[in-house]
Design an enzyme around this catalytic site. Structure first.
Site, PDB file in Angstrom:
ATOM      1  N   ASP A  23       2.212   2.333  -9.079  1.00 15.40           N
ATOM      2  CA  ASP A  23       1.847   3.740  -8.874  1.00 15.40           C
ATOM      3  C   ASP A  23       1.190   4.261 -10.151  1.00 15.40           C
ATOM      4  O   ASP A  23       1.649   4.012 -11.262  1.00 15.40           O
ATOM      5  CB  ASP A  23       3.094   4.558  -8.535  1.00 15.40           C
ATOM      6  CG  ASP A  23       2.739   5.919  -7.955  1.00 15.40           C
ATOM      7  OD1 ASP A  23       3.051   6.146  -6.779  1.00 15.40           O
ATOM      8  OD2 ASP A  23       2.147   6.752  -8.685  1.00 15.40           O
ATOM      9  N   HIS A  33      -4.840  -0.799   7.940  1.00 15.73           N
ATOM     10  CA  HIS A  33      -4.698   0.653   7.808  1.00 15.73           C
ATOM     11  C   HIS A  33      -3.794   1.200   8.905  1.00 15.73           C
ATOM     12  O   HIS A  33      -4.198   1.315  10.062  1.00 15.73           O
ATOM     13  CB  HIS A  33      -6.067   1.340   7.848  1.00 15.73           C
ATOM     14  CG  HIS A  33      -5.953   2.825   7.657  1.00 15.73           C
ATOM     15  ND1 HIS A  33      -5.877   3.416   6.417  1.00 15.73           N
ATOM     16  CD2 HIS A  33      -5.838   3.829   8.561  1.00 15.73           C
ATOM     17  CE1 HIS A  33      -5.744   4.714   6.563  1.00 15.73           C
ATOM     18  NE2 HIS A  33      -5.717   4.994   7.846  1.00 15.73           N
ATOM     19  N   HIS A  59       7.482   3.264  -1.524  1.00 20.58           N
ATOM     20  CA  HIS A  59       7.687   3.347  -2.968  1.00 20.58           C
ATOM     21  C   HIS A  59       8.893   2.474  -3.313  1.00 20.58           C
ATOM     22  O   HIS A  59       9.961   2.633  -2.705  1.00 20.58           O
ATOM     23  CB  HIS A  59       8.017   4.784  -3.387  1.00 20.58           C
ATOM     24  CG  HIS A  59       6.930   5.777  -3.127  1.00 20.58           C
ATOM     25  ND1 HIS A  59       6.143   6.289  -4.130  1.00 20.58           N
ATOM     26  CD2 HIS A  59       6.509   6.369  -1.980  1.00 20.58           C
ATOM     27  CE1 HIS A  59       5.272   7.155  -3.615  1.00 20.58           C
ATOM     28  NE2 HIS A  59       5.479   7.226  -2.310  1.00 20.58           N
ATOM     29  N   HIS A  80       2.886   3.415   3.036  1.00 14.63           N
ATOM     30  CA  HIS A  80       3.305   2.745   1.788  1.00 14.63           C
ATOM     31  C   HIS A  80       4.768   3.036   1.534  1.00 14.63           C
ATOM     32  O   HIS A  80       5.272   4.103   1.885  1.00 14.63           O
ATOM     33  CB  HIS A  80       2.444   3.186   0.596  1.00 14.63           C
ATOM     34  CG  HIS A  80       2.365   4.667   0.411  1.00 14.63           C
ATOM     35  ND1 HIS A  80       1.559   5.460   1.199  1.00 14.63           N
ATOM     36  CD2 HIS A  80       2.994   5.501  -0.447  1.00 14.63           C
ATOM     37  CE1 HIS A  80       1.691   6.727   0.825  1.00 14.63           C
ATOM     38  NE2 HIS A  80       2.569   6.786  -0.166  1.00 14.63           N
ATOM     39  N   HIS A  95      -2.036   6.265   4.173  1.00 12.55           N
ATOM     40  CA  HIS A  95      -2.001   4.817   4.425  1.00 12.55           C
ATOM     41  C   HIS A  95      -0.548   4.436   4.137  1.00 12.55           C
ATOM     42  O   HIS A  95      -0.073   4.634   3.008  1.00 12.55           O
ATOM     43  CB  HIS A  95      -2.985   4.089   3.497  1.00 12.55           C
ATOM     44  CG  HIS A  95      -3.044   2.596   3.687  1.00 12.55           C
ATOM     45  ND1 HIS A  95      -4.222   1.913   3.954  1.00 12.55           N
ATOM     46  CD2 HIS A  95      -2.072   1.646   3.639  1.00 12.55           C
ATOM     47  CE1 HIS A  95      -3.972   0.614   4.052  1.00 12.55           C
ATOM     48  NE2 HIS A  95      -2.662   0.427   3.866  1.00 12.55           N
ATOM     49  N   ASN A 104       7.463   8.438   2.219  1.00 14.29           N
ATOM     50  CA  ASN A 104       7.211   9.835   2.567  1.00 14.29           C
ATOM     51  C   ASN A 104       6.393   9.869   3.847  1.00 14.29           C
ATOM     52  O   ASN A 104       5.410   9.128   3.980  1.00 14.29           O
ATOM     53  CB  ASN A 104       6.458  10.536   1.433  1.00 14.29           C
ATOM     54  CG  ASN A 104       7.304  10.682   0.185  1.00 14.29           C
ATOM     55  OD1 ASN A 104       8.489  10.992   0.280  1.00 14.29           O
ATOM     56  ND2 ASN A 104       6.711  10.455  -0.967  1.00 14.29           N
ATOM     57  N   CYS A 163      -6.976   1.631   1.166  1.00 12.45           N
ATOM     58  CA  CYS A 163      -7.830   0.559   1.698  1.00 12.45           C
ATOM     59  C   CYS A 163      -8.831   0.116   0.634  1.00 12.45           C
ATOM     60  O   CYS A 163      -9.112  -1.087   0.505  1.00 12.45           O
ATOM     61  CB  CYS A 163      -8.563   1.023   2.957  1.00 12.45           C
ATOM     62  SG  CYS A 163      -7.562   0.974   4.462  1.00 12.45           S
TER      63      CYS A 163
END
Ligand code: AMP
Ligand code: ZN
Length: 114
Positions: A30, A46, A102, A100, A98, A87, A7
């Site tokens: 990343d 969020h 990849h 996400h 939060h 994950n 955030c």
């Protein structure tokens, strides 16, 4: 959420290498890349994890994320493919709570996910 790392990156309070932004989606590199291209694609709102995708609002964010991913992949030159991973929880070693995704690419990633 005030104590959430992502955030803060989305809000510009912590530096992040932004690669894409729209009204609802934010993507950045990343900090510890595991492939030549390693981007994290997040909802601006969020949402903690895949487990927290309930109902129309969260599903809408996920749809927007998956609309953005091919655009990001194209702009990163990932013409021969890429891998998308989320994950979720301790066994998957989710380290940032939060949501996400990849996006990994830029080389042959191998046939196996693990
Ligand atoms: P996960 O383990 O799936 O929760 O992924 C969290 C990812 O966030 C890891 O791959 C980290 O390298 C990455 N990360 C942690 N801090 C930062 C940061 N400040 N900027 C960019 N990526 C980060
Ligand atoms: Zn957050």
């Amino acid at each position: 959420m005030s104590d959430c790392l992502f955030c803060k990156i989305i809000a510009g309070e912590i530096p992040g290498a932004k690669v894409y932004e729209d009204d609802e989606v934010f993507a950045f590199r990343d900090i510890n890349p595991e492939a030549p291209v390693h981007i994290l694609v997040t909802p601006k709102a969020h949402i903690e994890s895949v487990d927290d995708i309930h109902g129309r609002d969260e599903a809408h964010f996920v749809a927007k994320i998956f609309e953005a991913i091919p655009k990001i992949a194209k702009s990163e030159g990932l013409v021969s493919g890429y891998r998308v991973i989320a994950n979720n929880g301790p066994d998957a070693h989710q380290s940032v709570r939060h949501l996400h995704f990849h996006v990994l690419g830029g080389c042959d990633l191998g046939a196996k996910v693990l």
